[in-house]
Design an enzyme around this catalytic site. Structure first.
Site, short mmCIF file in Angstrom:
data_model
loop_
_atom_site.label_atom_id
_atom_site.label_comp_id
_atom_site.label_asym_id
_atom_site.label_seq_id
_atom_site.Cartn_x
_atom_site.Cartn_y
_atom_site.Cartn_z
N LEU A 3 -24.10 3.03 -1.42
CA LEU A 3 -24.73 3.28 -0.13
C LEU A 3 -25.09 1.98 0.58
CD1 LEU A 3 -25.94 5.34 1.86
CD2 LEU A 3 -28.09 5.16 0.58
N ASP A 4 -24.57 1.82 1.79
CA ASP A 4 -24.88 0.68 2.66
C ASP A 4 -24.57 -0.65 2.01
OD1 ASP A 4 -25.70 2.42 4.61
OD2 ASP A 4 -27.83 2.30 4.08
N GLU A 5 -23.60 -0.66 1.09
CA GLU A 5 -23.25 -1.92 0.43
C GLU A 5 -21.77 -2.23 0.53
OE1 GLU A 5 -24.79 -2.29 -3.51
OE2 GLU A 5 -26.83 -1.69 -2.95
#
Length: 287
Positions: free
Chosen positions: A230-232
């Site tokens: 997530l969001d990486e």
């Protein structure tokens, strides 16, 4: 959609491969053999990954399909991951959103007024709030509700739309749902997300209120490719805005939305113009 005059002889070649001598010579030589005139060229060799990246725009006397056939032996020789496309061809794009309209509105406006090289073929949302905006821009709207019980079916419907509409790019324009690892793998390198990025980062509900409470001095946004983490995913673009103690929460929200619009629009444009190449967990962006 605004009319875009495309020159079928103006092509863009992008490639990545293990770095070794002779790549540029081989590429330029083949293009010259087929009557190609290079109008733009950028390259980068990454000493960490050992990979070489190149983006070339060329006006070619040879048709695109014939040039692809001619280039294939060179690509095999150097173990290239490559593509050849017409410069400025609108990329078929599906936008996913929830209730916030600022990113969808910005992309649709830029596509219409600034020749952002995308064709918005659908808006998919787990709410109905964006339906009037999609209708205003003449984009087909698909309401696909998502609950814990229907997540699998909702993602299956998304994949159906991607296939039916020949979607090349999915943009998460403040879509407040987490995509499954399986979906992220299926659409690897084809999904761009935008999210706020504070120093420090604030997660969960009302991030701008949290930021205001902590007295942050910078608010920002990050546009990145979506992965199972997530969001990486690999970062394409980031933008920031400096703030101070005089700003209220509403000010931070408005400024944050503007930063999100700017970062996402640049990321989408660069992706659509074939300026972004993946280098493991990083990106190479030929601006």
């Amino acid at each position: 959609m605004s009319h875009v005059s495309l020159d079928p002889t103006h092509l863009v070649l992008t490639l990545s491969c293990p770095d070794r001598p002779g790549i540029v010579h081989a590429v330029a030589g083949l293009l010259a053999e087929h009557g190609g005139n290079i109008t733009e060229s950028q390259q980068f060799g990454d000493p960490l990954s050992g990979l070489f990246f190149m983006r070339v725009q060329v006006t070619a006397a040879t048709p695109r399909d014939a040039l692809e056939t001619a280039f294939a032996p060179v690509a095999r020789q150097f173990e290239m991951d490559w593509s050849l496309d017409v410069v400025g061809r609108p990329v078929r794009t599906l936008v996913m959103g929830s209730t916030a309209a600022h990113c969808l509105n910005d992309l649709a406006f830029r596509q219409r007024s600034e020749n952002l090289p995308i064709e918005l073929v659908a808006v998919v949302s787990n709410h109905t709030a964006l339906a009037p905006l999609a209708e205003f821009y003449g984009i087909p709207f698909h309401h696909v509700p998502v609950t814990s019980a229907t997540k699998v079916q909702a993602e299956a419907r998304l994949l159906e739309l991607v296939e039916e509409l020949d979607v090349e790019l999915v943009v998460l324009a403040r879509y407040m749902q987490i995509l499954s690892d399986d979906l992220c793998r299926r659409l690897a390198g084809q999904v761009i997300n935008i999210h706020h990025s504070f120093l420090p980062s604030f997660k969960g509900a009302r991030p701008y209120a949290q930021a205001h409470d902590r007295g942050v001095k910078l608010i920002g946004a990050t546009a990145h490719y979506v992965t199972g983490d997530l969001d990486e995913g690999p970062i394409i673009e980031q933008d920031v805005e400096r703030v101070d103690h005089s700003r209220h929460v509403d000010d931070l929200v408005a400024l944050g939305q503007d930063v999100e619009r700017r970062a996402l629009a640049r990321a989408v444009r660069w992706h659509a113009e074939h300026r972004v190449l993946l280098d493991g967990h990083r990106t190479i962006v030929f601006r």
